[in-house]
Design a protein around this motif. Structure first.
Motif, PDB file in Angstrom:
ATOM      1  N   PRO A  14       7.350  16.260  -5.088  1.00 32.85           N
ATOM      2  CA  PRO A  14       8.571  15.491  -5.379  1.00 32.85           C
ATOM      3  C   PRO A  14       9.067  14.671  -4.198  1.00 32.85           C
ATOM      4  CG  PRO A  14       8.738  17.708  -6.289  1.00 32.85           C
ATOM      5  CD  PRO A  14       7.493  17.684  -5.455  1.00 32.85           C
ATOM      6  N   GLU A  15       8.993  15.229  -2.985  1.00 33.17           N
ATOM      7  CA  GLU A  15       9.506  14.487  -1.833  1.00 33.17           C
ATOM      8  C   GLU A  15       8.633  13.281  -1.514  1.00 33.17           C
ATOM      9  OE1 GLU A  15       6.763  17.573   0.158  1.00 33.17           O
ATOM     10  OE2 GLU A  15       7.848  17.272  -1.733  1.00 33.17           O
ATOM     11  N   VAL A  16       7.320  13.418  -1.743  1.00 32.75           N
ATOM     12  CA  VAL A  16       6.411  12.299  -1.518  1.00 32.75           C
ATOM     13  C   VAL A  16       6.643  11.218  -2.565  1.00 32.75           C
ATOM     14  CG1 VAL A  16       3.993  11.581  -1.555  1.00 32.75           C
ATOM     15  CG2 VAL A  16       4.661  13.674  -0.351  1.00 32.75           C
ATOM     16  N   ARG A  17       6.753  11.638  -3.822  1.00 36.48           N
ATOM     17  CA  ARG A  17       6.982  10.655  -4.881  1.00 36.48           C
ATOM     18  C   ARG A  17       8.294   9.901  -4.659  1.00 36.48           C
ATOM     19  NH1 ARG A  17       5.613  13.546  -9.241  1.00 36.48           N
ATOM     20  NH2 ARG A  17       7.721  14.261  -9.763  1.00 36.48           N
ATOM     21  N   ALA A  18       9.355  10.609  -4.264  1.00 40.89           N
ATOM     22  CA  ALA A  18      10.642   9.952  -4.026  1.00 40.89           C
ATOM     23  C   ALA A  18      10.524   8.921  -2.908  1.00 40.89           C
ATOM     24  CB  ALA A  18      11.707  10.988  -3.689  1.00 40.89           C
ATOM     25  N   ALA A  43       3.500   9.916 -13.818  1.00 42.65           N
ATOM     26  CA  ALA A  43       4.901  10.031 -13.434  1.00 42.65           C
ATOM     27  C   ALA A  43       5.188   9.151 -12.222  1.00 42.65           C
ATOM     28  CB  ALA A  43       5.260  11.480 -13.145  1.00 42.65           C
ATOM     29  N   PHE A  44       4.291   9.166 -11.266  1.00 41.71           N
ATOM     30  CA  PHE A  44       4.453   8.346 -10.066  1.00 41.71           C
ATOM     31  C   PHE A  44       4.389   6.860 -10.411  1.00 41.71           C
ATOM     32  CE2 PHE A  44       1.883   6.634  -6.288  1.00 41.71           C
ATOM     33  CZ  PHE A  44       3.017   6.173  -5.636  1.00 41.71           C
ATOM     34  N   VAL A  94       0.864  -1.183   0.000  1.00 40.59           N
ATOM     35  CA  VAL A  94       0.000   0.000   0.000  1.00 40.59           C
ATOM     36  C   VAL A  94       0.898   1.231   0.000  1.00 40.59           C
ATOM     37  CG1 VAL A  94      -1.728   1.307   1.278  1.00 40.59           C
ATOM     38  CG2 VAL A  94      -1.874  -1.195   1.159  1.00 40.59           C
ATOM     39  N   LEU A  95       0.680   2.140  -0.943  1.00 38.59           N
ATOM     40  CA  LEU A  95       1.572   3.286  -1.110  1.00 38.59           C
ATOM     41  C   LEU A  95       0.942   4.590  -0.610  1.00 38.59           C
ATOM     42  CD1 LEU A  95       3.173   2.307  -4.536  1.00 38.59           C
ATOM     43  CD2 LEU A  95       4.232   2.242  -2.274  1.00 38.59           C
ATOM     44  N   ALA A  96       0.110   5.253  -1.407  1.00 41.12           N
ATOM     45  CA  ALA A  96      -0.351   6.610  -1.083  1.00 41.12           C
ATOM     46  C   ALA A  96      -1.548   6.598  -0.133  1.00 41.12           C
ATOM     47  CB  ALA A  96      -0.677   7.378  -2.354  1.00 41.12           C
ATOM     48  N   HIS A  97      -1.374   5.963   1.017  1.00 43.64           N
ATOM     49  CA  HIS A  97      -2.405   5.909   2.050  1.00 43.64           C
ATOM     50  C   HIS A  97      -1.661   5.737   3.373  1.00 43.64           C
ATOM     51  CE1 HIS A  97      -6.153   3.652   3.818  1.00 43.64           C
ATOM     52  NE2 HIS A  97      -5.865   4.772   4.467  1.00 43.64           N
TER      53      HIS A  97
END
Length: 394
Positions: A141-145, A264-265, A108-111
């Motif tokens: 950018p910092e979240v995606r990294a 992109a993500f 699980v990523l963006a949660h």
């Protein structure tokens, strides 16, 4: 009743297995070939019927994170507490493999509510200025990294033959939360989408890059939601209603920015997993073909995502297969996975007694595999119904 024509996999938490020595053989006896085992998961309270209630207090990795990878970084994963201590994922995976099951990781990523609580600037900000601490803004950018590195580490665990990335896209308003009190006003698809549009600094710049004035867009969103708060319209399904409420050009430009950020993500996450894995490691994304969807199954463009990942896992409970499978079929290649995900827990809205019929219908619509949510949460009668569906003679 005949057995479903599709190979099935079951979702499992490490705590479903650890402390329950009979679990691996019980799961294998369902007729599944593989399990999708959580390695990074959001906070939850789960009743595992055969042995305990588990309270996962915060989003965590269910293995020891790599200290060298995360040294000196502000955004980093937290190991689980006593609900999944140490390498809980690894211990559960070995027990499942010993029962003859192939193990894939479930990430699980963006949660992540803890991320938003500790780093408020990482969160989605709605048109009213409210932050959603459970929803990291994937355009930042910092979240995606952080999420891309988490995807690589949590997916490529020892012994895993593939991975499934959940919440690999935009998260938003909808969220099961402790003592949740968001049901007083009914939010349909359109209202959910409008309440999920992000207005953090990065997204404001993104809208501007698409020719939108961010303040004007935010005002338009608030105006479009006024009938909802008054108990009226604006709650219809999907994109056409958003275009109607915001204006077609405005809605398209807002979606263009969000699509660009999500792609992109997703591309970076899949590339990072593949770079960390051995050849043949399978990467699937949980997804929905409606581009406005947010959450565990974020909206994607089928042609694009099937050019990036090895396939998708699609929400099909309650007749959903009819809507979600056909848009992906024309873009599938030999070997592409189109997995139909069915809830098999009666208490969570599933109907395991229909599994054979649902699976046959999904296969006719183009599904290549089944997913069963969730082997650890299902009651004994639910599991018995699954077993009958998966093991009945053809």
């Amino acid at each position: 009743m005949t057995a479903p024509p599709l190979q099935a996999s079951a979702f499992v938490y490490p705590w479903d297995v650890l402390g329950d020595p009979a679990a691996p053989d019980r799961i294998a006896g369902l007729g599944v070939r593989r399990v999708v085992l959580a390695s990074a998961y959001h906070s939850t309270r789960a009743l595992t019927p055969r042995h305990r209630v588990v309270t996962a207090e915060y989003a965590a990795v269910l293995y020891p994170p790599d200290g060298a990878r995360w040294a000196g970084r502000a955004l980093r994963p937290h190991p689980a507490g006593d609900w999944a201590p140490g390498d809980a994922y690894g211990r559960a995976a070995r027990a499942l493999e010993a029962a003859g099951l192939e193990v894939h990781s479930w990430v699980v990523l963006a949660h992540n509510s803890r991320l938003g609580a500790e780093h408020p600037a990482t969160s989605v900000v709605n048109a009213y200025g409210d932050r959603y601490p459970w929803a990291p803004c994937i355009a930042r950018p910092e979240v995606r990294a952080y999420l891309v590195d988490l995807a690589a580490e949590a997916a490529v665990r020892p012994g895993a033959r593939g991975t499934e990335l959940e919440s690999c896209g935009w998260y938003g308003m909808a969220h099961l939360h402790a003592h949740d009190k968001t049901g007083g006003v009914g939010l349909g698809d359109t209202a959910q989408y409008l309440m999920s549009l992000c207005f953090c600094g990065v997204c404001r710049e993104g809208y501007a890059s698409e020719g939108l004035a961010p303040d004007t867009l935010a005002a338009a969103v608030r105006a479009a939601l006024e009938p909802v708060w008054a108990g009226g319209g604006g709650t219809g399904a999907g994109g056409p209603h958003a275009a109607e409420l915001l204006g077609a050009g405005t809605a398209a430009a807002a979606l263009a920015w969000r699509t660009r950020a999500a792609r992109a993500f997703q591309e970076a996450a899949v590339a990072a997993v593949r770079a960390a894995a051995e050849p043949g490691f399978r990467v699937l994304l949980h997804a929905d073909p409606v581009p406005y969807r947010t959450g565990a199954n974020p909206g994607v463009d089928p042609a694009h995502i099937l050019g990036v990942a090895d396939g998708v896992v699609l929400p099909c409970t309650g007749g959903g297969a009819e809507a979600v499978l056909p848009p992906f079929v024309p873009h599938a290649r030999p070997g592409t996975v189109l997995a139909a995900n069915f809830t098999v827990v009666t208490g969570m809205g599933g109907d395991p007694g229909r599994l054979a019929r649902d699976a046959a219908r999904a296969a006719a619509l183009g599904a290549t595999e089944l997913r069963l949510y969730h082997a650890g949460l299902a009651s004994d009668p639910d599991l018995a119904a699954v077993r009958r569906a998966l093991t009945a003679p053809s």
